[in-house]
Design a protein around this motif. Structure first.
Motif, PDB file in Angstrom:
ATOM      1  N   THR A   1     -18.550 -63.559 -20.575  1.00  0.00           N
ATOM      2  CA  THR A   1     -19.538 -62.576 -21.050  1.00  0.00           C
ATOM      3  C   THR A   1     -18.854 -61.503 -21.894  1.00  0.00           C
ATOM      4  O   THR A   1     -19.348 -61.153 -22.975  1.00  0.00           O
ATOM      5  N   LYS A   2     -17.728 -60.994 -21.431  1.00  0.00           N
ATOM      6  CA  LYS A   2     -17.019 -59.960 -22.191  1.00  0.00           C
ATOM      7  C   LYS A   2     -16.460 -60.486 -23.508  1.00  0.00           C
ATOM      8  O   LYS A   2     -16.258 -59.733 -24.446  1.00  0.00           O
TER       9      LYS A   2
ATOM     10  N   ILE B   1      -8.958 -59.584 -26.035  1.00  0.00           N
ATOM     11  CA  ILE B   1      -8.158 -59.387 -24.829  1.00  0.00           C
ATOM     12  C   ILE B   1      -8.273 -57.936 -24.370  1.00  0.00           C
ATOM     13  O   ILE B   1      -8.465 -57.657 -23.186  1.00  0.00           O
ATOM     14  N   ASP B   2      -8.199 -57.016 -25.319  1.00  0.00           N
ATOM     15  CA  ASP B   2      -8.312 -55.601 -24.966  1.00  0.00           C
ATOM     16  C   ASP B   2      -9.648 -55.283 -24.298  1.00  0.00           C
ATOM     17  O   ASP B   2      -9.727 -54.384 -23.465  1.00  0.00           O
ATOM     18  N   SER B   3     -10.697 -56.021 -24.629  1.00  0.00           N
ATOM     19  CA  SER B   3     -12.010 -55.772 -24.007  1.00  0.00           C
ATOM     20  C   SER B   3     -12.022 -56.137 -22.523  1.00  0.00           C
ATOM     21  O   SER B   3     -12.900 -55.712 -21.786  1.00  0.00           O
ATOM     22  N   LEU B   4     -11.058 -56.931 -22.093  1.00  0.00           N
ATOM     23  CA  LEU B   4     -11.006 -57.381 -20.704  1.00  0.00           C
ATOM     24  C   LEU B   4     -10.224 -56.434 -19.799  1.00  0.00           C
ATOM     25  O   LEU B   4     -10.239 -56.585 -18.578  1.00  0.00           O
ATOM     26  N   LEU B   5      -9.541 -55.477 -20.400  1.00  0.00           N
ATOM     27  CA  LEU B   5      -8.705 -54.567 -19.626  1.00  0.00           C
ATOM     28  C   LEU B   5      -9.570 -53.617 -18.822  1.00  0.00           C
ATOM     29  O   LEU B   5     -10.590 -53.132 -19.291  1.00  0.00           O
ATOM     30  N   ARG B   6      -9.139 -53.383 -17.586  1.00  0.00           N
ATOM     31  CA  ARG B   6      -9.845 -52.420 -16.746  1.00  0.00           C
ATOM     32  C   ARG B   6      -8.822 -51.600 -15.979  1.00  0.00           C
ATOM     33  O   ARG B   6      -7.731 -52.097 -15.658  1.00  0.00           O
TER      34      ARG B   6
ATOM     35  N   VAL C   1       3.860 -60.245 -22.488  1.00  0.00           N
ATOM     36  CA  VAL C   1       3.474 -58.843 -22.471  1.00  0.00           C
ATOM     37  C   VAL C   1       2.547 -58.651 -21.276  1.00  0.00           C
ATOM     38  O   VAL C   1       1.942 -59.608 -20.781  1.00  0.00           O
ATOM     39  N   TYR C   2       2.413 -57.422 -20.858  1.00  0.00           N
ATOM     40  CA  TYR C   2       1.791 -57.131 -19.581  1.00  0.00           C
ATOM     41  C   TYR C   2       0.979 -55.858 -19.682  1.00  0.00           C
ATOM     42  O   TYR C   2       1.447 -54.855 -20.222  1.00  0.00           O
ATOM     43  N   PHE C   3      -0.240 -55.900 -19.174  1.00  0.00           N
ATOM     44  CA  PHE C   3      -1.050 -54.694 -19.010  1.00  0.00           C
ATOM     45  C   PHE C   3      -0.991 -54.348 -17.535  1.00  0.00           C
ATOM     46  O   PHE C   3      -1.381 -55.144 -16.688  1.00  0.00           O
ATOM     47  N   ASP C   4      -0.482 -53.174 -17.232  1.00  0.00           N
ATOM     48  CA  ASP C   4      -0.218 -52.810 -15.842  1.00  0.00           C
ATOM     49  C   ASP C   4      -1.341 -52.001 -15.183  1.00  0.00           C
ATOM     50  O   ASP C   4      -1.132 -51.401 -14.141  1.00  0.00           O
ATOM     51  N   GLY C   5      -2.498 -51.980 -15.791  1.00  0.00           N
ATOM     52  CA  GLY C   5      -3.609 -51.213 -15.253  1.00  0.00           C
ATOM     53  C   GLY C   5      -3.848 -49.923 -16.007  1.00  0.00           C
ATOM     54  O   GLY C   5      -4.881 -49.286 -15.863  1.00  0.00           O
TER      55      GLY C   5
END
Length: 187
Positions: free
Chosen positions: A37-38, A90-95, A114-118
């Motif tokens: 959906t996102k 991908i950025d739209s999925l970050l929370r 690469v890693y998104f840590d929150g």
């Protein structure tokens, strides 16, 4: 019959013809349908497993096609089947508080995960991510430098996200998603 080394994940991709390019994201979220959906692709999906989805595998194609499925409880896999995955999606999925990992291989070059840590994207993943795969010899598994490097990274990601690339990874139900032109700006 001998058992297969669980750390030799790259060979599963190569055997299925998916090793010319590799781009995959692992998203910490409980529901792969929410990811779809996102991604803004609800009308452009086909239910299938990754074995079926690989029929659409076209490295370096213009059309973007992604297979989205459950990796393990709490983790979703987004495997790019065709084209280059657009980073704004991908950025739209970050929370806040959620994690995302992204690993890619194109034109004989592996990009470190690469890693998104929150809270933010980071290229320097903390050393504890690499301890277990290093101890288990993941970087020594494979018949080429590329295979050894990818097996090392894939093992680190598997230990973090709860799932290795194996036969189950290819038979897990998911959705093949065609990302329509204009849904996301090209990065």
């Amino acid at each position: 019959m001998t058992s297969r080394n669980k750390l030799d994940q790259w060979s599963y991709l190569a055997e299925r013809g998916l090793a010319d390019t590799f781009e995959c994201s692992w998203v910490e979220t409980p529901d792969y349908r929410a990811v779809v959906t996102k991604l803004r692709v609800e009308e452009e999906t086909l239910a299938c497993d990754l074995n079926q989805a690989r029929r659409w595998y076209q490295p370096y194609a213009e059309e973007i096609v992604v297979w989205v499925g459950e990796q393990s409880p709490g983790w979703v896999t987004m495997f790019t089947v065709s084209g280059l995955f657009p980073w704004p999606a991908i950025d739209s999925l970050l929370r806040p508080g959620g994690r995302v990992y992204h690993l890619s291989y194109y034109a004989d070059e592996v990009s470190e995960p690469v890693y998104f840590d929150g809270s933010e994207w980071a290229e320097d993943i903390s050393a504890d991510h690499w301890d277990r795969p290093r101890q288990e010899g993941a970087g020594l598994t494979g018949s080429s430098d590329l295979a050894r490097e990818m097996n090392f990274y894939l093992a680190a990601l598997a230990y973090r996200t709860g799932g290795f690339i194996d036969d189950t990874w290819f038979t897990t139900p998911g959705l093949l998603c065609r990302i329509p032109d204009g849904a996301w700006p090209r990065a």
